[in-house]
Design a protein around this motif. Sequence first.
Motif, PDB file in Angstrom:
ATOM      1  N   ILE A   1      -5.301 -12.576  -3.781  1.00  0.00           N
ATOM      2  CA  ILE A   1      -5.927 -13.133  -5.117  1.00  0.00           C
ATOM      3  C   ILE A   1      -6.898 -14.405  -4.795  1.00  0.00           C
ATOM      4  O   ILE A   1      -7.957 -14.567  -5.066  1.00  0.00           O
ATOM      5  N   ARG A   2      -6.215 -15.139  -3.780  1.00  0.00           N
ATOM      6  CA  ARG A   2      -6.891 -16.508  -3.505  1.00  0.00           C
ATOM      7  C   ARG A   2      -7.846 -16.347  -2.488  1.00  0.00           C
ATOM      8  O   ARG A   2      -8.671 -17.255  -2.322  1.00  0.00           O
ATOM      9  N   LYS A   3      -7.698 -15.287  -1.611  1.00  0.00           N
ATOM     10  CA  LYS A   3      -8.336 -15.108  -0.160  1.00  0.00           C
ATOM     11  C   LYS A   3      -9.165 -13.822  -0.319  1.00  0.00           C
ATOM     12  O   LYS A   3      -8.155 -13.054  -0.230  1.00  0.00           O
ATOM     13  N   ASP A   4     -10.276 -13.994  -0.591  1.00  0.00           N
ATOM     14  CA  ASP A   4     -10.919 -12.640  -0.580  1.00  0.00           C
ATOM     15  C   ASP A   4     -11.116 -12.148   0.920  1.00  0.00           C
ATOM     16  O   ASP A   4     -11.208 -10.679   0.745  1.00  0.00           O
ATOM     17  N   ASN A   5     -11.048 -12.685   1.697  1.00  0.00           N
ATOM     18  CA  ASN A   5     -11.461 -12.040   3.080  1.00  0.00           C
ATOM     19  C   ASN A   5     -10.004 -11.819   3.759  1.00  0.00           C
ATOM     20  O   ASN A   5      -9.854 -11.343   5.040  1.00  0.00           O
ATOM     21  N   LEU A   6      -8.852 -11.809   3.020  1.00  0.00           N
ATOM     22  CA  LEU A   6      -7.490 -11.609   3.447  1.00  0.00           C
ATOM     23  C   LEU A   6      -7.169  -9.968   3.343  1.00  0.00           C
ATOM     24  O   LEU A   6      -7.415  -9.280   2.294  1.00  0.00           O
ATOM     25  N   GLN A   7      -6.889  -8.900   4.217  1.00  0.00           N
ATOM     26  CA  GLN A   7      -6.668  -7.834   4.359  1.00  0.00           C
ATOM     27  C   GLN A   7      -5.165  -7.780   4.452  1.00  0.00           C
ATOM     28  O   GLN A   7      -4.527  -8.110   5.369  1.00  0.00           O
ATOM     29  N   ILE A   8      -4.487  -7.023   3.580  1.00  0.00           N
ATOM     30  CA  ILE A   8      -2.910  -6.941   3.541  1.00  0.00           C
ATOM     31  C   ILE A   8      -2.772  -5.471   3.747  1.00  0.00           C
ATOM     32  O   ILE A   8      -3.097  -4.488   3.001  1.00  0.00           O
ATOM     33  N   ILE A   9      -2.025  -5.185   4.671  1.00  0.00           N
ATOM     34  CA  ILE A   9      -1.474  -4.035   5.151  1.00  0.00           C
ATOM     35  C   ILE A   9      -0.130  -3.675   5.103  1.00  0.00           C
ATOM     36  O   ILE A   9       0.755  -4.616   5.820  1.00  0.00           O
ATOM     37  N   PHE A  10       0.720  -3.033   4.214  1.00  0.00           N
ATOM     38  CA  PHE A  10       2.128  -2.877   4.065  1.00  0.00           C
ATOM     39  C   PHE A  10       2.458  -1.518   4.129  1.00  0.00           C
ATOM     40  O   PHE A  10       2.313  -0.874   3.139  1.00  0.00           O
ATOM     41  N   GLU A  11       3.209  -1.235   5.163  1.00  0.00           N
ATOM     42  CA  GLU A  11       3.770  -0.163   5.548  1.00  0.00           C
ATOM     43  C   GLU A  11       5.364  -0.042   5.096  1.00  0.00           C
ATOM     44  O   GLU A  11       6.072  -0.531   5.909  1.00  0.00           O
ATOM     45  N   ASN A  12       5.803   0.911   4.190  1.00  0.00           N
ATOM     46  CA  ASN A  12       6.850   0.888   3.775  1.00  0.00           C
ATOM     47  C   ASN A  12       7.337   2.452   3.617  1.00  0.00           C
ATOM     48  O   ASN A  12       7.341   3.037   2.418  1.00  0.00           O
ATOM     49  N   PRO A  13       7.733   3.261   4.648  1.00  0.00           N
ATOM     50  CA  PRO A  13       8.310   4.471   4.697  1.00  0.00           C
ATOM     51  C   PRO A  13       9.608   4.779   4.170  1.00  0.00           C
ATOM     52  O   PRO A  13       9.955   5.971   3.899  1.00  0.00           O
TER      53      PRO A  13
END
Length: 357
Positions: free
Chosen positions: A239-251
């Motif tokens: 929310i605070r950083k528009d240019n931040l990409q988050i990838i969360f892998e949880n199989p």
Amino acid sequence: MDHCKDFSNGQLINFLTEKRFRPLRHAFFLTGFFFLLYGGDVFQEFPAPAAYYVLTIIYCTFIGMFYLNMYVLVPVFLFRTRYLLYILFLLLLVYTGIQILGYFHANYFDAHRLHELNRRKYSESYYAIIIICASLISVSTTVKLLQRWIMDKERITELKNLTYSMELNELKNQVSPHFLFNMLNNVKALIRTNPEMASIVIMKLSEFLRYQLYENNGEKTLLASEIDFLLNFLNLEKIRKDNLQIIFENPINQTLQNTTFIPLGLFTVFVENAIKYSVNTNEEATYIKIDLKVENNMLHFNCINSKSIDIPVFNNKKGGLGLANIKRRLELLYNNEHKLNITSSANEYTVNLIIPL
């Protein structure tokens, strides 16, 4: 077979040392020693009425020596490292016991013997008394030393566990202020640029504090709860950083997540550092990649974040407070059964943690 042997040895040690067995121990010893003397040659050397008196005198003398050594000499002198006094009083005890038996031998035993003792028989009787005295003193001293050793061992173990618990709680409690400090700095920066968004962040932050203060006071938490906590944390940053990409892998399947417990806040510091050093001074896109998986009953946590060459990552030997604490927590929790590998390249910072479940 070895397991049964260890179990039997453990039962024997418990019988010899635990207070709840004390009456049984004494009854067993007193009865066994009585029958040991009773099975001797007393009734062959003395007539029936006198034999019982002789047996009682010998029995009471040896028992008195046994308990005087066990409950007076050993605790008062040996346990207090007064070794010379212990030896002196022990010799005095043996001398007194032999003198008592010698007195009755000269004034009562000889007058009622069925057969007069010759020199060889007298020497054998004297040496038998010495052997019995030495055996009783050795047994009583060994039992008291064994009891003392067990008690000291239990105290040391209890002290280690208490120290471990206090240190672990101290380290865990230091993580929360560290996390809160970083979040408040984020809110402070956001208030100047986007007050409305700052309000949302504060609401999210209140959920975090509620989780840590009220919902998770124990030593461990569900893996599912910890994952939700990390996702909420990352979403706040998104929310605070528009240019931040988050990838969360949880199989990991949901059933395992809801039945697996892990220590509280193990991953928080690594995610905090990933957020901190993924900043790009040129406002270019940054990323944080987190991968969680379970293999061979081991939980694998992998966190990769982009980093800017303009922002140096701290030296691992010195480290930050949060990272130093989490390393110490891992040592205390898993005793080198975990693996932690932190690497830094020109454009990425990687944390790979493996812990047993």
